[in-house]
Design an enzyme around this catalytic site. Structure first.
Site, PDB file in Angstrom:
ATOM      1  N   HIS A 142      -0.846   5.707   6.855  1.00  0.00           N
ATOM      2  CA  HIS A 142      -0.303   5.694   5.493  1.00  0.00           C
ATOM      3  C   HIS A 142       0.040   7.124   5.073  1.00  0.00           C
ATOM      4  O   HIS A 142      -0.527   8.084   5.589  1.00  0.00           O
ATOM      5  CB  HIS A 142      -1.310   5.094   4.510  1.00  0.00           C
ATOM      6  CG  HIS A 142      -1.389   3.603   4.564  1.00  0.00           C
ATOM      7  ND1 HIS A 142      -2.164   2.940   5.488  1.00  0.00           N
ATOM      8  CD2 HIS A 142      -0.783   2.644   3.821  1.00  0.00           C
ATOM      9  CE1 HIS A 142      -2.039   1.638   5.311  1.00  0.00           C
ATOM     10  NE2 HIS A 142      -1.200   1.425   4.310  1.00  0.00           N
ATOM     11  N   SER A 149       0.801  -1.224   0.000  1.00  0.00           N
ATOM     12  CA  SER A 149       0.000   0.000   0.000  1.00  0.00           C
ATOM     13  C   SER A 149       0.831   1.271   0.000  1.00  0.00           C
ATOM     14  O   SER A 149       0.369   2.320  -0.446  1.00  0.00           O
ATOM     15  CB  SER A 149      -0.931   0.002   1.216  1.00  0.00           C
ATOM     16  OG  SER A 149      -0.202  -0.201   2.418  1.00  0.00           O
TER      17      SER A 149
END
Length: 265
Positions: A247, A40
């Site tokens: 993230h 990711s």
């Protein structure tokens, strides 16, 4: 006077030759295909603008591979990085675009193998003691099991793309210690998470060096932009889109990951 003209001629000749060589090098670089693999952090989760064709892999037009390809126009660009990918997923599902014409490969991988998501969930929802115990379990995995899994990925990449320059991108530290956060995890938990990230990066970098690849360390790029810094390039817990938690934001991709990859590509 004659000596001056000769010197001027040689200077002009060498300058022109340098331009020609530089142009040839740039043209050669642009002529090679680029394949972006990984998890990711490479697909761009957290940066938005996900392409419809990528589905649950959540590949973003704001992820560093897409930004680099847009700026450098490689002869081909294949983007197979996928949210949630582990080392085995890369081998089984991401390597098809690699070939003898592949000149550049990027990849970030290893965080999911080490249980990144479960570590952060445990630390957010449970006690400090449980959090620290889960981190220690992850550290043990990184030390004992992850290196062999990374070797398998790197060997597979080299076998399918023997001429490629391979850049393996690492992970940032998540927290600025003694920072601006007044709630959430304890300072002990934040420090332990940062330390585990350092161990993960060190482990990856060692395997990368042993395979003759290039390691792109993003920790310095993210310094001053960690969670609790006041100018974070990382999401903290995102309750409206939990998968984006921890993230990089779009700014983290363009300001952190992209320059590190560009300098090593």
């Amino acid at each position: 006077m004659r000596r001056f003209r000769l010197t001027a001629f040689m200077t002009s000749f060498l300058f022109a030759a340098g331009l020609a060589l530089t142009g040839a090098t740039n043209a050669q670089a642009a002529a090679t295909g680029y394949v972006a693999l990984g998890d990711s952090y490479s697909s761009g989760v957290g940066s938005g603008s996900y392409t419809s064709e990528s589905g649950d892999c959540k590949r973003s037009t704001k992820a560093y591979p897409a930004l680099w390809a847009a700026a450098h126009s490689p002869s081909s660009f294949k983007f197979t990085a996928c949210s949630g990918a582990r080392t085995g997923d890369v081998i089984s599902g991401q390597l098809a675009p690699l070939g003898t014409g592949t000149g550049l490969v990027s990849i970030s991988i290893g965080g999911n193998d080490a249980g990144f998501a479960d570590v952060m969930t445990t630390c957010v929802l449970q006690s400090e003691a449980t959090c620290l115990n889960r981190i220690n379990t992850a550290r043990a995995y990184v030390t004992s099991t992850l290196p062999a899994n990374l070797d398998k990925v790197y060997d597979a990449i080299r076998a399918k793309a023997p001429a490629a320059h391979v850049v393996v991108i690492g992970y940032p530290r998540f927290y600025k210690l003694s920072g601006s956060c007044i709630a959430g995890l304890s300072e002990n938990e934040r420090s332990a998470i940062n330390s585990a990230s350092d161990l993960l990066n060190t482990t990856i970098a060692k395997r990368v060096a042993d395979h003759g690849f290039t390691f792109g360390d993003v920790r310095s790029a993210f310094t001053g932009h960690e969670i609790c810094s006041g100018d974070s390039w990382l999401h903290s817990v995102n309750w409206t889109n939990i998968g984006e938690s921890y993230h990089p934001t779009a700014a983290g991709q363009s300001g952190g990951y992209l320059p590190v990859f560009t300098s090593n590509a």
